[in-house]
Design an enzyme around this catalytic site. Structure first.
Site, PDB file in Angstrom:
ATOM      1  N   HIS A  39       3.186  -1.077  -3.653  1.00  0.00           N
ATOM      2  CA  HIS A  39       2.717   0.258  -3.238  1.00  0.00           C
ATOM      3  C   HIS A  39       1.325   0.130  -2.588  1.00  0.00           C
ATOM      4  CE1 HIS A  39       1.334   4.382  -3.322  1.00  0.00           C
ATOM      5  NE2 HIS A  39       2.614   4.721  -3.373  1.00  0.00           N
ATOM      6  N   GLU A  79       6.278   3.863   3.937  1.00  0.00           N
ATOM      7  CA  GLU A  79       5.253   4.835   3.543  1.00  0.00           C
ATOM      8  C   GLU A  79       3.991   4.622   4.378  1.00  0.00           C
ATOM      9  OE1 GLU A  79       6.017   6.447  -0.669  1.00  0.00           O
ATOM     10  OE2 GLU A  79       4.782   4.667  -0.875  1.00  0.00           O
TER      11      GLU A  79
HETATM   12  P1  PGA Z   1       2.799  11.460  -1.972  1.00  0.00           P
HETATM   13  O1  PGA Z   1       2.919   9.929  -2.394  1.00  0.00           O
HETATM   14  O2  PGA Z   1       4.196  12.030  -1.949  1.00  0.00           O
HETATM   15  O3  PGA Z   1       1.946  12.070  -3.024  1.00  0.00           O
HETATM   16  O4  PGA Z   1       2.173  11.486  -0.605  1.00  0.00           O
HETATM   17  C1  PGA Z   1       4.014   9.155  -2.011  1.00  0.00           C
HETATM   18  C2  PGA Z   1       3.846   7.763  -2.553  1.00  0.00           C
HETATM   19  O5  PGA Z   1       2.702   7.269  -2.608  1.00  0.00           O
HETATM   20  O6  PGA Z   1       4.827   7.120  -2.966  1.00  0.00           O
END
Ligand code: PGA
Length: 227
Positions: free
Chosen positions: A80, A146
């Site tokens: 992540h 992401e």
């Molecule tokens: P968020 O985070 O939906 O709060 O933007 C997504 C993630 O970091 O997996």
């Protein structure tokens, strides 16, 4: 559609209890490790937010893939961007974590994505090649695209941008492994933008952070995706 809630470090015990009392939709939930047994006992599909690159042994504060699997956890988020940034995780370490996760039959959710101003395709290609180095079987691998500039910011790319990035990811994966992979989108997904985002053709699901900690909002998102 695969819906995964990354609950991050948002919830106290009271909030966890309230969530569990009110939410029984079919999603995967990734709580803080300290709460994993509560969610498992309530029959949720559970993932951990990180796993160790080490096997069982003297590693204070770590959770091994074997321990997670042994307890009934089925998914593990790896790489992540918050861990890459705040914990200074390198692609070489992330690679070791993926290997441990896959060896222990966990479904591994590898998070990749660029920051604002970076060359998106270059970053993604580098992350994919380095993070998956030496891995031959990706049957249990899921990729979460992401973009860092979209996490927690309320901003999302356009559907066209996400779709193009996913095709690029699939091209790299097909060249390297001869098969495709499930790709999720994550970054500011919420009840207001889900109806737009769900129209992306080549998407397998969503990794949802903040919005997933609010069970009412998560129910709305699930309902929209079931439509
Ligand atoms: P968020 O985070 O939906 O709060 O933007 C997504 C993630 O970091 O997996």
């Amino acid at each position: 559609m695969l819906i995964i809630g990354n609950l991050k470090m948002y919830m106290t015990y009271e909030k966890v209890n309230n969530f569990i009392e009110n939410f029984d939709e079919d999603v995967v939930l990734c709580p803080s490790s300290i709460f994993v047994p509560y969610f498992l006992n309530h029959k949720y599909k559970v993932g951990v937010q990180d796993i160790s690159m080490y096997d069982l042994g003297s590693h204070t504060g770590e959770i091994s893939a074997e321990q997670a699997k042994n307890l009934g956890v089925t998914y593990a988020i790896v790489g992540h961007s918050e861990r890459r940034k705040y914990n200074k995780e390198t692609d070489a370490e992330i690679n070791q974590k993926i290997i441990k996760g896959l060896e222990n039959d966990l479904k591994v959710i590898l998070c990749i994505g660029e920051n604002k101003g970076e060359d998106k395709l270059k970053v993604i290609e580098k992350q994919l090649l380095e993070d998956l180095n030496g891995i031959n079987n990706i049957d249990n691998l899921i990729i979460a695209y992401e973009p860092i500039w979209c996490i927690g910011t309320g901003i999302t790319p356009t559907n066209e941008q996400i779709e193009a990035t996913i095709s690029f990811i699939q091209t790299i994966i097909r060249e390297r492994f001869g098969q495709s992979v499930k790709v999720l989108y994550g970054g500011s997904v919420d009840k207001d933008n889900i109806n737009t985002l769900k129209k992306i053709n080549n998407l397998s699901g969503f990794l949802i952070g903040k919005a997933s900690t609010d069970y009412r909002q998560l129910k709305e998102i699930v309902a929209s995706l079931m439509d």
